[in-house]
Enzyme design. Structure first.
Site, PDB file in Angstrom:
ATOM      1  CE  LYS A 197       0.048  53.957  63.611  1.00 51.17           C
ATOM      2  NZ  LYS A 197      -1.063  54.483  64.412  1.00 51.17           N
ATOM      3  CE  LYS A 250       0.856  57.294  61.516  1.00 46.50           C
ATOM      4  NZ  LYS A 250      -0.085  57.176  62.574  1.00 46.50           N
TER       5      LYS A 250
HETATM    6  C1  PBG Z   1      -2.419  56.413  67.093  1.00 39.37           C
HETATM    7  C2  PBG Z   1      -1.742  57.164  66.036  1.00 39.37           C
HETATM    8  C3  PBG Z   1      -0.399  57.539  65.986  1.00 39.37           C
HETATM    9  C4  PBG Z   1      -0.260  58.360  64.875  1.00 39.37           C
HETATM   10  C5  PBG Z   1      -1.498  58.445  64.254  1.00 39.37           C
HETATM   11  N1  PBG Z   1      -2.404  57.683  64.979  1.00 39.37           N
HETATM   12  C6  PBG Z   1       0.716  57.292  66.929  1.00 39.37           C
HETATM   13  C7  PBG Z   1       1.122  55.938  67.243  1.00 39.37           C
HETATM   14  O1  PBG Z   1       0.770  54.970  66.574  1.00 39.37           O
HETATM   15  O2  PBG Z   1       1.825  55.836  68.238  1.00 39.37           O
HETATM   16  C8  PBG Z   1       1.012  59.039  64.468  1.00 39.37           C
HETATM   17  C9  PBG Z   1       0.861  60.243  63.641  1.00 39.37           C
HETATM   18  C10 PBG Z   1       2.048  61.122  63.612  1.00 39.37           C
HETATM   19  O3  PBG Z   1       3.138  60.814  64.118  1.00 39.37           O
HETATM   20  O4  PBG Z   1       1.891  62.219  63.050  1.00 39.37           O
HETATM   21  N2  PBG Z   1      -2.762  55.127  66.829  1.00 39.37           N
END
Ligand code: PBG
Length: 327
Positions: A197, A250
């Protein structure tokens, strides 16, 4: 190697039937997972400004949406909660009757086994500072945060989740969850690991939807640097060794190279998350008439499949499933 004029690739492109017969990858409803937001003490669903057609749900509107998705053949949903109360620890996340736990019970009792229920395990929606873990000094304390994640996962299991999805990018989070779930008598609970991520600017609309914007600093101390791909393979390998059942990359479209390498290196069921900013871009361009929404939706989802995703988490899950049903 036969070359022109013996070789004519256009022979396979002559008709719809030939193109269909020889297409290498497919997109079906069963490949889609719908992320959904549930907000505590909300009286009616609220549309998210930068994510048209997506809502902060009430319990009834969430259950209704889940019913529609199941009917369309979408096999799974990923639940994010927005609590009524935030504190420094994010303690609302592991309450037995927290908002996600309530939602899991409500959807399960209404739909039985018609949907795979996945609970997102993170703290940023629950902490008053908006970071994904417990703050010590000026940074997120990795190991203290793992204990909170483990508590959340066990309460999700008790509320009937099939899978947990740790998204905070703490080191050791998969192992911590696996250990706690097994010790708590939940050996069949699966783990969908946000393995690679990235610290992405494409999460902006999500943070509005989940009310989880960091109040100071940013997430680069725990999420991955966008310049790195070899590191993504190391992250994925660690998560597999710690017990991940499905691994995720992601965002999706800007990281297709990473997705392709993860799938070809490990061969595990692999998911990609088409995130809020990817969705918002297409929606915004379509609203201006600059792009045709349906074709770009199908092309981006198809590209994510072609690159190696078995599963796609996407805000387009419902629209794509509706479009695929129409044929
Ligand atoms: C939280 C999380 C996020 C997303 C999924 N889980 C945001 C972040 O890390 O700030 C993003 C998903 C999206 O943008 O659709 N940990």
């Amino acid at each position: 190697m036969i070359t022109f004029p013996g070789s004519r690739p256009r022979r396979l492109r002559r008709t719809d039937r030939l193109r269909d017969m020889t297409r290498e990858s497919t997109l079906e409803a069963r490949h889609l997972i719908a992320p959904l937001f549930i907000k505590e003490r909300l009286s009616r669903p609220v549309e998210i400004e930068a994510m048209p057609a997506q809502h902060q749900h009430t319990l009834p509107s969430l259950v209704e949406t889940c019913g529609v998705l199941a009917e369309l053949g979408v096999p799974a949903v990923l639940l994010f909660g927005i609590p009524a109360r935030k504190d420094a620890e994010g303690s609302a996340a592991w309450e037995a009757d927290g908002i996600v736990q309530q939602a899991l019970r409500a959807v399960r009792s209404e739909l039985g086994d018609r949907l795979v229920l996945i609970g997102d395990v993170c703290l940023c929606e629950y902490t008053d500072h908006g970071h994904c873990g417990v703050i010590r000094g000026s940074a997120v304390d990795n190991d203290a945060t793992l204990e909170s994640y483990a508590r959340i996962a066990v309460t999700y299991a008790e509320a009937g989740a099939d899978f947990v999805a740790p998204s905070g990018m703490m080191d050791g989070q998969v192992a911590a969850l696996r250990r706690a779930l097994d010790a708590g008598g939940h050996p069949n609970m699966g783990i969908l690991a946000y393995a690679a991520k990235y610290a992405s600017a494409f999460y902006g609309p999500f943070r509005e939807a989940a009310e989880s914007r960091p109040q100071f600093g940013d997430r680069r101390g725990y999420q991955m640097d966008p310049g790195n791909a070899a590191e993504a393979l190391r992250e994925v390998r660690l998560d597999i060794e710690e017990g991940a059942d499905i691994v995720m990359v992601k965002p999706a479209l800007p990281y297709l190279d990473v997705l392709a390498r993860v799938k070809s290196t490990f061969g595990l069921p692999t998911a990609a998350y088409q995130v809020s900013g990817e969705y918002a871009m297409l929606k915004a361009a379509a609203a201006r008439g600059w792009l045709q929404e349906e074709p770009v939706m199908l092309e981006t989802l198809g590209a994510i499949r072609r690159a190696g995703a078995d599963l796609i988490l996407t805000y387009y899950a419902r629209a794509a499933a509706e479009r695929l049903r129409r044929g």
